[in-house]
Scaffold this motif. Structure first.
Motif, mmCIF file in Angstrom:
data_model
loop_
_atom_site.group_PDB
_atom_site.id
_atom_site.type_symbol
_atom_site.label_atom_id
_atom_site.label_comp_id
_atom_site.label_asym_id
_atom_site.label_seq_id
_atom_site.Cartn_x
_atom_site.Cartn_y
_atom_site.Cartn_z
ATOM 1 N N ILE A 51 -21.803 19.021 -23.691
ATOM 2 C CA ILE A 51 -20.470 18.702 -23.180
ATOM 3 C C ILE A 51 -20.006 19.788 -22.217
ATOM 4 O O ILE A 51 -19.421 19.499 -21.164
ATOM 5 N N ALA A 52 -20.263 21.047 -22.569
ATOM 6 C CA ALA A 52 -19.807 22.178 -21.741
ATOM 7 C C ALA A 52 -20.425 22.140 -20.343
ATOM 8 O O ALA A 52 -19.779 22.558 -19.375
ATOM 9 N N PHE A 53 -21.647 21.626 -20.219
ATOM 10 C CA PHE A 53 -22.243 21.515 -18.884
ATOM 11 C C PHE A 53 -21.349 20.683 -17.966
ATOM 12 O O PHE A 53 -21.067 21.064 -16.836
ATOM 13 N N PHE A 54 -20.880 19.540 -18.474
ATOM 14 C CA PHE A 54 -20.030 18.669 -17.664
ATOM 15 C C PHE A 54 -18.653 19.292 -17.438
ATOM 16 O O PHE A 54 -18.042 19.086 -16.389
ATOM 17 N N GLU A 55 -18.187 20.073 -18.409
ATOM 18 C CA GLU A 55 -16.926 20.799 -18.236
ATOM 19 C C GLU A 55 -17.044 21.759 -17.063
ATOM 20 O O GLU A 55 -16.146 21.842 -16.227
ATOM 21 N N TYR A 56 -18.147 22.472 -16.982
ATOM 22 C CA TYR A 56 -18.363 23.412 -15.871
ATOM 23 C C TYR A 56 -18.459 22.676 -14.538
ATOM 24 O O TYR A 56 -18.072 23.220 -13.505
ATOM 25 N N CYS A 57 -18.976 21.450 -14.564
ATOM 26 C CA CYS A 57 -19.066 20.658 -13.328
ATOM 27 C C CYS A 57 -17.690 20.303 -12.779
ATOM 28 O O CYS A 57 -17.569 19.919 -11.615
ATOM 29 N N LEU A 58 -16.655 20.430 -13.590
ATOM 30 C CA LEU A 58 -15.282 20.224 -13.135
ATOM 31 C C LEU A 58 -14.560 21.549 -12.904
ATOM 32 O O LEU A 58 -13.818 21.700 -11.929
ATOM 33 N N ALA A 59 -14.762 22.525 -13.800
ATOM 34 C CA ALA A 59 -14.034 23.795 -13.716
ATOM 35 C C ALA A 59 -14.435 24.612 -12.494
ATOM 36 O O ALA A 59 -13.574 25.183 -11.813
#
Length: 123
Positions: A51-59
């Motif tokens: 999940i955090a990978f996709f979070e970084y793709c936004l942050a």
């Protein structure tokens, strides 16, 4: 990907929108597994990392697009306020917790931080 020009409406609007999305994802990455006590620790960590990978793709784009229109300090305070708002909703809707007066007092302190960080510096 070409970044929108600093000061454009996209550089003004996209960072908070992307930060809201990233915080929703990160809240689920950090706390969503609490609703799954049967998961092994290793599995919970792997799901959270995914999940955090996709979070970084936004942050990361939020901060790259916003920097220049916003200062780094403004982006950070914006992110913190969004984090607390998203988490408050998550705590109530997903974890079934109650919000009490001290959460409201903390939220007011965060609002004060926003006011202070966005005041003109007199440069």
């Amino acid at each position: 990907m070409t970044l929108p020009p600093t000061g454009s409406w996209m550089a003004f609007v996209l960072p908070p929108v992307l930060l809201i999305g990233s915080n929703v994802l990160m809240t689920f990455a950090w706390y969503g597994h609490l609703k799954r006590p049967g998961w092994s620790m290793a599995f919970a960590i792997m799901v959270s990392w995914g999940i955090a990978f996709f979070e970084y793709c936004l942050a990361v784009p939020a901060n790259r697009i916003g920097f220049g229109t916003y200062s780094a300090q403004q982006l950070k305070v914006m992110q913190e306020v969004i984090t607390m708002a998203v988490f408050a909703g998550f705590a109530v809707m997903v974890l079934g917790e109650r919000l009490t007066w001290n959460y409201g007092a903390a939220a007011l302190c965060l609002v004060a931080a926003v006011v202070f960080i966005f005041l003109p510096t007199g440069k």
